[in-house]
Write a protein that holds these residues in place. Sequence first.
Motif, PDB file in Angstrom:
ATOM      1  N   GLU A 114       0.837  -1.211   0.000  1.00 16.83           N
ATOM      2  CA  GLU A 114       0.000   0.000   0.000  1.00 16.83           C
ATOM      3  C   GLU A 114       0.862   1.247   0.000  1.00 16.83           C
ATOM      4  N   ALA A 115       1.966   1.245   0.770  1.00 16.48           N
ATOM      5  CA  ALA A 115       2.849   2.415   0.778  1.00 16.48           C
ATOM      6  C   ALA A 115       3.501   2.606  -0.597  1.00 16.48           C
ATOM      7  N   SER A 116       3.939   1.480  -1.226  1.00 13.62           N
ATOM      8  CA  SER A 116       4.553   1.579  -2.551  1.00 13.62           C
ATOM      9  C   SER A 116       3.539   2.017  -3.603  1.00 13.62           C
ATOM     10  N   ALA A 117       2.294   1.508  -3.484  1.00 12.25           N
ATOM     11  CA  ALA A 117       1.252   1.900  -4.436  1.00 12.25           C
ATOM     12  C   ALA A 117       0.917   3.373  -4.305  1.00 12.25           C
ATOM     13  N   ALA A 118       0.864   3.870  -3.080  1.00 12.73           N
ATOM     14  CA  ALA A 118       0.568   5.290  -2.876  1.00 12.73           C
ATOM     15  C   ALA A 118       1.675   6.164  -3.474  1.00 12.73           C
ATOM     16  N   GLU A 119       2.924   5.736  -3.298  1.00 11.65           N
ATOM     17  CA  GLU A 119       4.038   6.505  -3.859  1.00 11.65           C
ATOM     18  C   GLU A 119       4.002   6.477  -5.386  1.00 11.65           C
ATOM     19  N   THR A 120       3.641   5.299  -5.937  1.00 11.32           N
ATOM     20  CA  THR A 120       3.578   5.183  -7.414  1.00 11.32           C
ATOM     21  C   THR A 120       2.474   6.071  -7.980  1.00 11.32           C
ATOM     22  N   GLN A 121       1.311   6.074  -7.314  1.00 11.14           N
ATOM     23  CA  GLN A 121       0.205   6.933  -7.764  1.00 11.14           C
ATOM     24  C   GLN A 121       0.562   8.405  -7.635  1.00 11.14           C
ATOM     25  N   ALA A 122       1.329   8.744  -6.580  1.00  9.32           N
ATOM     26  CA  ALA A 122       1.738  10.136  -6.424  1.00  9.32           C
ATOM     27  C   ALA A 122       2.653  10.566  -7.576  1.00  9.32           C
ATOM     28  N   ASN A 123       3.404   9.617  -8.139  1.00 12.49           N
ATOM     29  CA  ASN A 123       4.248   9.929  -9.285  1.00 12.49           C
ATOM     30  C   ASN A 123       3.497   9.875 -10.608  1.00 12.49           C
ATOM     31  N   GLY A 124       2.199   9.603 -10.552  1.00 12.44           N
ATOM     32  CA  GLY A 124       1.387   9.560 -11.763  1.00 12.44           C
ATOM     33  C   GLY A 124       1.478   8.259 -12.510  1.00 12.44           C
ATOM     34  N   GLU A 125       1.926   7.213 -11.885  1.00 14.79           N
ATOM     35  CA  GLU A 125       2.052   5.923 -12.536  1.00 14.79           C
ATOM     36  C   GLU A 125       0.993   4.960 -11.983  1.00 14.79           C
ATOM     37  N   GLU A 126       0.735   3.912 -12.748  1.00 15.58           N
ATOM     38  CA  GLU A 126      -0.244   2.900 -12.324  1.00 15.58           C
ATOM     39  C   GLU A 126       0.474   1.874 -11.447  1.00 15.58           C
ATOM     40  N   PRO A 127       0.003   1.682 -10.210  1.00 14.39           N
ATOM     41  CA  PRO A 127       0.670   0.704  -9.332  1.00 14.39           C
ATOM     42  C   PRO A 127       0.396  -0.713  -9.810  1.00 14.39           C
ATOM     43  N   PRO A 128       1.324  -1.618  -9.593  1.00 16.50           N
ATOM     44  CA  PRO A 128       1.101  -3.023  -9.988  1.00 16.50           C
ATOM     45  C   PRO A 128       0.011  -3.657  -9.113  1.00 16.50           C
ATOM     46  N   ALA A 129      -0.550  -4.748  -9.594  1.00 14.14           N
ATOM     47  CA  ALA A 129      -1.577  -5.461  -8.832  1.00 14.14           C
ATOM     48  C   ALA A 129      -0.970  -6.119  -7.595  1.00 14.14           C
ATOM     49  N   TYR A 130      -1.750  -6.146  -6.564  1.00 13.58           N
ATOM     50  CA  TYR A 130      -1.259  -6.718  -5.294  1.00 13.58           C
ATOM     51  C   TYR A 130      -1.299  -8.236  -5.379  1.00 13.58           C
ATOM     52  N   GLU A 131      -0.174  -8.840  -5.029  1.00  5.77           N
ATOM     53  CA  GLU A 131      -0.095 -10.293  -4.975  1.00  5.77           C
ATOM     54  C   GLU A 131       0.146 -10.713  -3.528  1.00  5.77           C
ATOM     55  N   GLU A 132      -0.801 -11.421  -3.013  1.00  2.00           N
ATOM     56  CA  GLU A 132      -0.700 -11.854  -1.621  1.00  2.00           C
ATOM     57  C   GLU A 132       0.393 -12.907  -1.498  1.00  2.00           C
ATOM     58  N   PRO A 133       1.237 -12.823  -0.465  1.00  2.00           N
ATOM     59  CA  PRO A 133       2.295 -13.819  -0.275  1.00  2.00           C
ATOM     60  C   PRO A 133       1.709 -15.226  -0.171  1.00  2.00           C
ATOM     61  N   GLN A 134       2.324 -16.151  -0.835  1.00  2.00           N
ATOM     62  CA  GLN A 134       1.870 -17.538  -0.825  1.00  2.00           C
ATOM     63  C   GLN A 134       2.468 -18.231   0.404  1.00  2.00           C
ATOM     64  N   ILE A 135       1.740 -18.150   1.477  1.00  2.00           N
ATOM     65  CA  ILE A 135       2.189 -18.736   2.747  1.00  2.00           C
ATOM     66  C   ILE A 135       1.141 -19.758   3.191  1.00  2.00           C
ATOM     67  N   ASP A 136       1.573 -20.978   3.418  1.00  3.26           N
ATOM     68  CA  ASP A 136       0.670 -22.035   3.910  1.00  3.26           C
ATOM     69  C   ASP A 136       0.570 -21.904   5.432  1.00  3.26           C
ATOM     70  N   ILE A 137      -0.383 -21.093   5.836  1.00  2.00           N
ATOM     71  CA  ILE A 137      -0.506 -20.815   7.278  1.00  2.00           C
ATOM     72  C   ILE A 137      -0.833 -22.084   8.052  1.00  2.00           C
ATOM     73  N   GLU A 138      -1.843 -22.814   7.593  1.00  2.00           N
ATOM     74  CA  GLU A 138      -2.268 -24.001   8.338  1.00  2.00           C
ATOM     75  C   GLU A 138      -1.157 -25.042   8.385  1.00  2.00           C
ATOM     76  N   GLY A 139      -0.433 -25.213   7.260  1.00  2.00           N
ATOM     77  CA  GLY A 139       0.644 -26.186   7.255  1.00  2.00           C
ATOM     78  C   GLY A 139       1.750 -25.830   8.230  1.00  2.00           C
ATOM     79  N   GLN A 140       2.143 -24.542   8.240  1.00  2.00           N
ATOM     80  CA  GLN A 140       3.205 -24.127   9.147  1.00  2.00           C
ATOM     81  C   GLN A 140       2.748 -24.174  10.605  1.00  2.00           C
ATOM     82  N   VAL A 141       1.452 -23.865  10.819  1.00  2.00           N
ATOM     83  CA  VAL A 141       0.925 -23.958  12.188  1.00  2.00           C
ATOM     84  C   VAL A 141       0.966 -25.399  12.662  1.00  2.00           C
ATOM     85  N   GLU A 142       0.540 -26.336  11.796  1.00  2.00           N
ATOM     86  CA  GLU A 142       0.587 -27.749  12.170  1.00  2.00           C
ATOM     87  C   GLU A 142       2.031 -28.208  12.388  1.00  2.00           C
TER      88      GLU A 142
END
Length: 325
Positions: free
Chosen positions: A244-272
């Motif tokens: 969000e901070a990088s997207a806000a900075e990119t928009q402030a520069n007049g550029e289109e921010p890239p799409a957000y990609e959520e980190p691929q983390i296996d929460i349940e697997g690591q919890v187990e």
Amino acid sequence: MEVLEEEELAALKQHQQHFEAIRSAELVAAQRLEAAERRKMEEKERRLKQERERKERERVVRAKVAASAFARGYLNGIVKSVFQQLEDTGYFYDPIEREVEVEFLPWLTQQAVSHLEQGMLARTVVAQIVADAVALKQNREEEAIAMADAQAAAAEAYAAKEAEAAAIASAAELEEIRAKATFILQHLQPPVARQEQIDAVRAELASKAGGDADAAFEAEKQRAGDAKRAELEAQIAAAKEAYEASAAETQANGEEPPAYEEPQIDIEGQVEAAMAAVEKATASEVTDGDVLSALMEHGVVTKEAIVHGLAVHMLGDGAHIHHEE
């Protein structure tokens, strides 16, 4: 002329007499009609009066009949009700029953209360005497045990080194408690508890220790899983905040921010995995001291029985035989 006048006067007189006769007849007829009409009115009034009197008599008779029926219905149970009410309020009573209730029962109650109070006082005095005797016996036994412990402690303290005095004293005290518990449970005569009771309490404590270990293991697994989940969620949240901070900075520069990609983390697997990595602690060992404490808590073994057994053991078989006698 005179003859005509006389004839005319005679005719007038005759006509007058005829008129008077007719008028008299009409008068008599009118009087007769009036009398008949009057008689009819009188008869009508008499009949109406008779009818009114008859209706009044009927009304009075009906009222009297109704009043008589009401009086009979009202007075039908009033005598019984009055006698019952008088009996309930105490106007009619059995003299013997009244004497028993007023004189005998209060006297009997007072005598019973007095007897119970005397019994309670006697039991209180006896209980106090027994308590004083038990306390005196316990004090003497505690003094003997304390004297023996003091002599043993003095001998051990004199033989121990000064540098290791505190550690040795603590270890010796713990070992002495354990040694006494083992001696009390296995060698003290007469035994303070049956062997099946000791085994049952030991099994119960072992089961409880295993249950406590399992509960602690499950709690530790849950804590590790919760901590791992919180850590991974914090990483995802930090990555999103950075985007969000990088997207806000990119928009402030007049550029289109890239799409957000959520980190691929296996929460349940690591919890187990974090929960599986927790090692299960072994259950604590059940000592004779634990068994003895549990027996005392359950009331199977009392402090007085232990003190008595130790005193008998210290004084020898002769004291035991004397006590049994």
